[in-house]
Design a protein around this motif. Sequence first.
Motif, short mmCIF file in Angstrom:
data_model
loop_
_atom_site.label_atom_id
_atom_site.label_comp_id
_atom_site.label_asym_id
_atom_site.label_seq_id
_atom_site.Cartn_x
_atom_site.Cartn_y
_atom_site.Cartn_z
N LYS A 81 0.83 -1.22 0.00
CA LYS A 81 0.00 0.00 0.00
C LYS A 81 0.86 1.26 0.00
N GLU A 82 2.03 1.21 -0.66
CA GLU A 82 2.92 2.36 -0.72
C GLU A 82 2.93 3.00 -2.10
N GLY A 83 1.92 2.71 -2.91
CA GLY A 83 1.83 3.32 -4.23
C GLY A 83 1.39 4.77 -4.13
N PRO A 84 1.16 5.42 -5.26
CA PRO A 84 1.34 4.94 -6.64
C PRO A 84 2.83 4.69 -6.97
N CYS A 85 3.03 3.76 -7.91
CA CYS A 85 4.39 3.36 -8.27
C CYS A 85 4.66 3.60 -9.76
N LEU A 86 5.83 4.17 -10.03
CA LEU A 86 6.15 4.63 -11.38
C LEU A 86 7.50 4.06 -11.84
N TYR A 87 7.50 3.43 -13.01
CA TYR A 87 8.73 2.90 -13.61
C TYR A 87 9.05 3.77 -14.82
N VAL A 88 10.26 4.40 -14.82
CA VAL A 88 10.61 5.39 -15.83
C VAL A 88 11.75 4.88 -16.70
#
Length: 844
Positions: A81-88
């Motif tokens: 529950k530590e999102g939002p998660c972003l992969y760049v």
Amino acid sequence: MIDFKKRISSGKDNKKTDPLELYKTLDRKSVAGPLRQAQEYILNEWFQNHHDDKDLIIKLHTGEGKTLIGLLILQSMINSKEGPCLYVCPNIYLVSQVCAEAEKFGIPYCCIGDDRQIPDEFMSGEKILISHVHKIFNGKSIFGIDNNYVHVGAIVLDDSHACVDVIKEAFTITISKNDNKDLYQKIISLFNDDLTEQGEGSFLDIQSGDYETFMPVPYWSWIDKRTEMLKILSDYSSDNSIQYVWPLMRDKIKEYCCYISGNTIEISPYNPNVNTFGSFSKSKHRILMSATTQDDAFFIKGLLFSADAVKYPLVNSSQKWSGEKMIILPSLINDECDRDLVVTKFSKRKNNSFGMVALVPNTKRQDHYRSLGAICTDRRNIFDEIGKLKRGVFDRLVVINNRYDGIDLPDESCRVLIIDSLPFFNSLSDKYEEKCRPDSEIIYKKIAQKIEQGIGRGVRGEKDYCAILVVGSDIVKFMRSVTTNKYFSAQTQKQIDIGLEIAKISQEDQEPGDSPIKPVMSLIQQMLKRDEGWKEYYTNEMDSIESTTSNATIYDKLLEESRMEILYCNGEYQKASDEMQKFINNFSGNDLDKGWYLQQLARYIYPIAKDKSIQLQKSAFISNPQLLKPKIGIEYSKVSYINENRLKRIRSFLKKYNDYNELVLEIDELLDYLSFGMESEKFESALKIIGELMGYISQRPDKEFRKGPDNLWCIANNEYSFFECKNEVAETRVEISKSEAGQMNNHCAWFEEQYGKDTKVNRFLIIPTKDLSSNANFTHDVRIIRRGTLKFLKDNIKSFIAELKSYDLSDITDDTLQRFLDLHKLNPSNLLDTYSEEYYHKSR
């Protein structure tokens, strides 16, 4: 339909947060096997010891599955529950590859669609958003800027070194003269007088369209004329080159600098402030993916990363190296196997078994390959050509221009990789720093990093292998010299050592009559045929790599620089100045670097104490004449022949080198730079040192005092030669123009003003043509040095140096030196008689 979820006991959360356990629950495709040992180690170490870190760097060997590691870490965050998660990703082309990986391993993900809206599944913390760095870091980012930003729990930057370069570009306005001539001319006009004062000759070259020559706008002129500058840019704020940067710089123009060349204007910040992008800077967890061969020091300034995160990355220390790189240095195997021979051999060679690729630093180098039949890439076709290589479509050598990262060429797609010459910096701001402080640790690290990025293109996995041919005297010197070799990673240093050793062995094994390139081709064949002796030798050598501790000094230095720049940006000019003064007081570098920091101090204090700023700028300029010339206080210093003979000067020059090989490396590099088509800074700098080699007092008035010719030699008591260098003009040029003749006449007048009309002087114009335009005139006798005579001079210098091979450089007699100078026509009179010619004045 049965609702199986009802069978699960209420309140029980079955989502795994341990990435190793999580991986077992994924609906993976059949081709997705178990995690590799390196992946398991990194994921377990992260979960057990680094889960709560805000800043973390994960360093992996190429081919160790970093994409999956990044995705699993983010999925763990989502499950926690530590999102939002972003992969760049560093570019849009790699987004599809990462999406394919997520699909393969059954990891839920989403992307930004054609509607340019941020997906709800990302915002709600249900799925990882996979995007690219351009989408996030721009002045009109849908993720927002300043205090209006999208909150992100965790962000992963893949290939983060490439991302740093893109982020810097996001803050930079680049105005092309071809695309927007009106805007270009308005800015030129605004700073016309300021640039003329900095260097009349250089500014004339810029006005004539010389794209290699560039000048910085003095910071005091930029600050004083900022209102006029903002009005100009505001009128063009909807232009493509400005609109995405304008929101980032319009209220922060004092934090920017401006560089002007004959075809481009670059407006960039002294230090990009990533705090503007809250989605990144205020993310609870920021994870950077980095190759083991890359130095991460620049994350401190570029991404405002903590110094501790850079000093103590997460690495798999049990694996010292990965992949097989046979570094071949052809010129060290045989003097005749130079860059031209290697380029010619491979450009004309056809091959259907594997891919061959060359990385070149600029368009001029690329054009050489094109003329020989190689396939040259640009923005339009680069990914098509790389795609062909990956599909096994091989034919001719593929040439990639000034792109050292973001390209993967695994297995047969690239078995032979040519690294041609020292990489060039792309931006004018980087070029300016290189020009002002060429021997600084910062510049050396940046160059080493680019070379390592290039070397890594052809080996993308643990079992991959590639022959890497390093050509060009400048890059060979950089990789071999003890001064610069230390800036490579331990893995690359060992591979270079292996290359030096096999060059030595190949020299010994050459038979009389062998072609110069035969040993090179033989080495490549041994590698391609998987020679067991080579493989065992390489493995034994690489296994002997010893772990090294990183030099923390540069980290602290970059942290200090970043902190001081932030103080200045916040308007705390006195604090920034005080801190910079402390920094300089404790500084232990050379005069060029010290001058660089004095100029920063002068800039910091200018808004509150202009008089003091001028005095500081004067001190900076005295320490380093490549810096900005202060408004007042600099007078030309004449050169004269000190009472010691020429031969003694030559011996003093030679004694600077520890041995003959070190001397040859230096001279080869200088003679390469002394070529038509080479950028003017390197050409003129080389000519200055060549003058010193020949025993003359050598000076660069135009660069050192902003007036006078490019180069001046005092060859005897009250006897001089000066040179105006037009080595960058097109070789097809048919005549010397009126403006070039006028520039030469100005230099003649300057010399008479400084040294008197009766002083003996020879005036040389280095240019591809000897024909003077019918509407132009010279006011004095001028001699022309063209390609042929310049090459003859270079050949004779090289032959002169070769004569010294069997001598102790610190103990050569006058008779020996003079005999060699006579033999190779390197006396003062030869400049007129042997290496120059009269000009031809065209009739009207």
